[in-house]
Design a protein around this motif. Structure first.
Motif, PDB file in Angstrom:
ATOM      1  N   LEU A   1       4.901   8.155  -0.787  1.00 25.90           N
ATOM      2  CA  LEU A   1       4.523   6.745  -0.660  1.00 25.90           C
ATOM      3  C   LEU A   1       3.370   6.372  -1.587  1.00 25.90           C
ATOM      4  O   LEU A   1       3.510   5.474  -2.413  1.00 25.90           O
ATOM      5  CB  LEU A   1       4.163   6.423   0.788  1.00 25.90           C
ATOM      6  N   ARG A   2       2.250   7.064  -1.445  1.00 26.78           N
ATOM      7  CA  ARG A   2       1.120   6.720  -2.312  1.00 26.78           C
ATOM      8  C   ARG A   2       1.465   6.928  -3.785  1.00 26.78           C
ATOM      9  O   ARG A   2       1.006   6.176  -4.653  1.00 26.78           O
ATOM     10  CB  ARG A   2      -0.113   7.546  -1.941  1.00 26.78           C
TER      11      ARG A   2
ATOM     12  N   LEU B   1       3.135   3.828  -4.915  1.00 26.36           N
ATOM     13  CA  LEU B   1       2.148   2.744  -5.017  1.00 26.36           C
ATOM     14  C   LEU B   1       1.249   2.926  -6.234  1.00 26.36           C
ATOM     15  O   LEU B   1       0.912   1.950  -6.922  1.00 26.36           O
ATOM     16  CB  LEU B   1       1.313   2.687  -3.742  1.00 26.36           C
TER      17      LEU B   1
ATOM     18  N   ASN C   1      12.635   2.684  -7.935  1.00 24.41           N
ATOM     19  CA  ASN C   1      11.978   3.510  -6.928  1.00 24.41           C
ATOM     20  C   ASN C   1      13.021   4.345  -6.197  1.00 24.41           C
ATOM     21  O   ASN C   1      13.949   3.802  -5.600  1.00 24.41           O
ATOM     22  CB  ASN C   1      11.210   2.640  -5.936  1.00 24.41           C
TER      23      ASN C   1
ATOM     24  N   THR D   1       8.425   7.861   5.223  1.00 24.40           N
ATOM     25  CA  THR D   1       7.909   7.602   3.870  1.00 24.40           C
ATOM     26  C   THR D   1       8.965   6.935   3.004  1.00 24.40           C
ATOM     27  O   THR D   1       8.644   6.060   2.194  1.00 24.40           O
ATOM     28  CB  THR D   1       7.431   8.899   3.195  1.00 24.40           C
TER      29      THR D   1
ATOM     30  N   ALA E   1       9.378   3.388   3.927  1.00 22.94           N
ATOM     31  CA  ALA E   1       8.240   2.655   3.361  1.00 22.94           C
ATOM     32  C   ALA E   1       8.465   2.346   1.886  1.00 22.94           C
ATOM     33  O   ALA E   1       8.126   1.255   1.417  1.00 22.94           O
ATOM     34  CB  ALA E   1       6.954   3.458   3.551  1.00 22.94           C
ATOM     35  N   VAL E   2       9.049   3.289   1.157  1.00 18.60           N
ATOM     36  CA  VAL E   2       9.374   3.031  -0.252  1.00 18.60           C
ATOM     37  C   VAL E   2      10.366   1.873  -0.351  1.00 18.60           C
ATOM     38  O   VAL E   2      10.226   0.985  -1.204  1.00 18.60           O
ATOM     39  CB  VAL E   2       9.951   4.296  -0.921  1.00 18.60           C
TER      40      VAL E   2
ATOM     41  N   VAL F   1       8.376  -1.358   0.440  1.00 19.59           N
ATOM     42  CA  VAL F   1       7.499  -1.724  -0.683  1.00 19.59           C
ATOM     43  C   VAL F   1       8.332  -2.295  -1.827  1.00 19.59           C
ATOM     44  O   VAL F   1       7.954  -3.295  -2.455  1.00 19.59           O
ATOM     45  CB  VAL F   1       6.689  -0.498  -1.145  1.00 19.59           C
ATOM     46  N   SER F   2       9.458  -1.669  -2.096  1.00 17.75           N
ATOM     47  CA  SER F   2      10.323  -2.138  -3.185  1.00 17.75           C
ATOM     48  C   SER F   2      10.829  -3.551  -2.927  1.00 17.75           C
ATOM     49  O   SER F   2      10.836  -4.399  -3.833  1.00 17.75           O
ATOM     50  CB  SER F   2      11.512  -1.192  -3.356  1.00 17.75           C
TER      51      SER F   2
ATOM     52  N   GLY G   1       9.456  -5.819  -0.967  1.00 20.64           N
ATOM     53  CA  GLY G   1       8.333  -6.739  -1.093  1.00 20.64           C
ATOM     54  C   GLY G   1       7.977  -7.009  -2.537  1.00 20.64           C
ATOM     55  O   GLY G   1       7.711  -8.159  -2.926  1.00 20.64           O
ATOM     56  N   LEU G   2       7.978  -5.963  -3.346  1.00 19.36           N
ATOM     57  CA  LEU G   2       7.679  -6.122  -4.771  1.00 19.36           C
ATOM     58  C   LEU G   2       8.716  -7.009  -5.448  1.00 19.36           C
ATOM     59  O   LEU G   2       8.369  -7.897  -6.243  1.00 19.36           O
ATOM     60  CB  LEU G   2       7.630  -4.744  -5.433  1.00 19.36           C
TER      61      LEU G   2
ATOM     62  N   THR H   1      15.917  -0.120  -5.890  1.00 21.22           N
ATOM     63  CA  THR H   1      15.734   1.031  -5.011  1.00 21.22           C
ATOM     64  C   THR H   1      17.008   1.860  -5.055  1.00 21.22           C
ATOM     65  O   THR H   1      18.097   1.347  -4.829  1.00 21.22           O
ATOM     66  CB  THR H   1      15.471   0.592  -3.559  1.00 21.22           C
TER      67      THR H   1
END
Length: 246
Positions: A116-117, A120, A140, A159, A162-163, A166-167, A169-170, A182
């Motif tokens: 995850l980090r 990011l 991603n 995790t 979460a990827v 995040v994808s 949202g991005l 993704t």
């Protein structure tokens, strides 16, 4: 293989084996310039040399995705050399599976840091560059685990979900100039399972991996997403064995 319509500068994390290596070789074969990043620099050099020997274009840089500064240096070095960063493939990942009751907290934290980090950190490094140049694409690499959970995989799946989040949202934030894809691999041949120290998790994965597809199949999906016209955003691809029930 048909050459890419427009050769691009493609940065790939976790490029020393598995999906990252296969993707680098396939994209280079299609005429893209690939920049390989991972911690195992000797392995990266071998892969880059093999790509160049086959007529492709490749370079490599040391990269630990858990370090934000290294991610920034990885992206900035490529930008300085080539004047642009067209694609970042956030692929680095680890998968030390275990049941929660095993309390392997250090392994949980490692998955969070890398899976995850690490993504990011890649976004934080490349997004300003892509914004400034007015184009770009994030690919991603999540997992089928972003869509379903199995025993021993709760933290890993968390995790990867979460990827996925995040994808998405991005994608909603940057839509227009920057594309976000993704890719969710099912069971794929890779070194991921070698990081499983827990005996229960190792046995679970041995059974799960009885049917697997080659890493090049995921590379082909990534190539497909990259090679679409600029106004086409392939938001998500799930790639798994035909015989898989998961």
């Amino acid at each position: 293989m048909t050459p890419a319509t427009t050769p691009k500068v493609v940065l790939i994390t976790g490029a020393s084996s598995g999906i990252g290596e296969a993707t680098a070789k396939l994209l280079a074969e299609r005429g893209h310039h690939v920049v390989l990043g991972a911690r195992r620099t000797e392995r990266l050099e071998e892969i880059a040399e093999a790509i160049r020997a086959a007529g492709g274009s490749a370079e490599h840089h040391p990269l630990d995705v858990t370090e934000a500064e290294q991610a920034r240096t990885f992206v900035e070095a490529s930008h300085r050399r080539h004047g642009r960063v067209d694609v970042l493939v956030n692929n680095a990942g680890v998968m030390p599976l275990s049941k929660l009751e095993a309390l392997r907290i250090n392994e949980w934290n490692r998955m969070i840091d890398v899976n995850l980090r690490g993504v990011l950190h890649g976004i934080a490094a490349a997004l300003p560059v892509m914004r400034a140049q007015g184009h770009g694409q994030f690919v991603n690499v999540a997992s089928i685990g972003a869509h379903q959970v199995s025993p021993t995989a709760a933290v890993y799946c968390a995790t990867k979900y979460a990827v996925w989040a995040v994808s998405e949202g991005l994608r909603q934030e940057v839509g227009g100039d920057i594309r976000v894809t993704t890719v969710c691999p099912g069971v794929t041949e890779s070194e991921l399972a070698e990081s499983i120290a827990d005996p229960v998790g190792r046995e679970e994965m041995r059974t799960f991996r009885s049917v697997a597809i080659p890493a090049s199949s995921i590379g082909a999906a990534i190539a497909f997403a990259i090679d679409q016209p600029a106004d086409v955003d392939v938001s998500e691809i799930i790639v798994r064995p035909t015989a898989s029930h998961a």
